[in-house]
Design an enzyme around this catalytic site. Structure first.
Site, short mmCIF file in Angstrom:
data_model
loop_
_atom_site.label_atom_id
_atom_site.label_comp_id
_atom_site.label_asym_id
_atom_site.label_seq_id
_atom_site.Cartn_x
_atom_site.Cartn_y
_atom_site.Cartn_z
N LYS A 193 0.86 -1.19 0.00
CA LYS A 193 0.00 0.00 0.00
C LYS A 193 0.89 1.23 0.00
CE LYS A 193 -3.77 2.28 2.48
NZ LYS A 193 -4.68 2.22 3.66
N LYS A 246 -2.17 -1.77 -3.73
CA LYS A 246 -2.99 -0.57 -3.75
C LYS A 246 -2.10 0.66 -3.80
CE LYS A 246 -6.39 1.89 -0.89
NZ LYS A 246 -7.10 1.94 0.40
#
Length: 324
Positions: A193, A246
């Site tokens: 992330k 992500k």
């Protein structure tokens, strides 16, 4: 003489030799649920996306079921926030009650319910962990993340997804789940992330923008791909069953590296800013939304993603039905 075009001249042949396919069964649809009654508030920067109170959530869940989507990812928006994010692990918190509602309704009960585990929507300062003297505290945050995950499992969640990016949080959550009898609840960790500019619309929707500074001390530098492999390896070692990359559109190289290096299911999170850009361009008539979105989804699969978390899920499911 080789001619690659021979396998492209007929649509049936093109379908037969297609290497990657987008399937409804692999789509995960994020839903924002908030405290209150009769709430169906549009997210201005994300056309077609709304924040629902539990009593209004049925209209969205009906669309999910009718579209043939099998999984939802829940994000909570509490009425009260505090320094320690207590709403995240409140037994009667908004996500806990939303899970109970979904699982109590026969027409929704078969949905796979994934609960995002983080404190940012619940803290008054907007950070993903506890804060002291302007510093985000890693180890002190872990028990609260574990407590949150257990509370979701007790409410009936089928899977938990820690998105906070605190070091060692997967280990803490796995240990807490096992000790509380939830050995079969999988962890889908946000392992790669990045501290991305693509999250802006989500922070509007969830009210989770940091009140000071940024998240660069715990989310990853967008310039670092090899570091993502270290994050993934650590989460797998700690007990992650699935991993998330992500954002995705600017990070397909990372997804490919993850898929090559590790035999673990990967979810590509097609985030809010990516969704908003496509919607804005489509609204202006600059692009063909359907063709662009399906090309993006196929790109995720080609990169190595097994599942796709996307706000486009309802549209994608409808477009896939048109192809049948």
């Amino acid at each position: 003489m080789d001619r690659m075009r021979r396998l492209r001249m007929n649509p049936i042949i093109r379908d037969m030799v297609r290497e990657n396919h987008v399937r409804k069964e692999e789509l995960i649809y994020p839903i924002f649920v908030m405290e209150g009654e009769k709430i169906c508030n549009p997210v201005e920067s994300m056309p077609g996306i709304y924040r629902y109170s539990i009593d209004s959530m049925s209209q969205e869940l009906d669309r999910v079921v009718e579209a043939g989507i099998k999984a939802v990812l829940l994000f909570g928006i509490p009425a009260h926030k505090d320094e320690i994010g207590s709403g995240a692990y409140d037994e009667h918190g908004i996500v806990q009650e939303a899970i109970r509602f979904i699982k109590s309704e026969p027409k929704y009960s078969r949905l796979l319910v994934i609960a995002d585990v983080c404190l940012c929507e619940y803290t008054s300062h907007g950070h993903c962990g506890l804060v002291k003297d302007g510093m985000i505290l890693n180890d002190e945050t872990l028990p609260l993340l574990a407590k949150t995950a257990v509370s979701y499992a007790k409410a009936g969640a089928d899977m938990v997804a820690p998105s906070d990016m605190m070091d060692k949080r997967v280990r803490a959550i796995r240990k807490a789940l096992d000790e509380n009898g939830f050995v079969n609840i999988p962890i889908m960790a946000y392992s790669a992330k990045f501290a991305s500019a693509f999250y802006g619309p989500f922070r509007e929707a969830a009210g989770s923008a940091p009140g000071f500074g940024d998240r660069k001390t715990y989310q990853m530098d967008p310039a670092n791909g090899r570091e993502a492999m270290r994050e993934v390896e650590e989460d797998i070692t700690e007990g992650a069953d699935l991993i998330i990359a992500k954002p995705t559109m600017a990070y397909m190289d990372v997804i490919r590296e993850m898929a090559t290096a590790y035999n673990i299911p990967i979810a590509a999170y097609n985030v809010s800013g990516e969704y908003a850009m496509v919607k804005a361009a489509a609204a202006k008539g600059f692009i063909d939304e359907k063709k662009i979105v399906m090309e993006i989804m196929t790109g995720f699969k080609r990169a190595g993603a097994k599942m796709i978390i996307t706000y486009h899920a309802l549209d994608v499911a409808g477009w896939l039905d048109e192809q049948v």
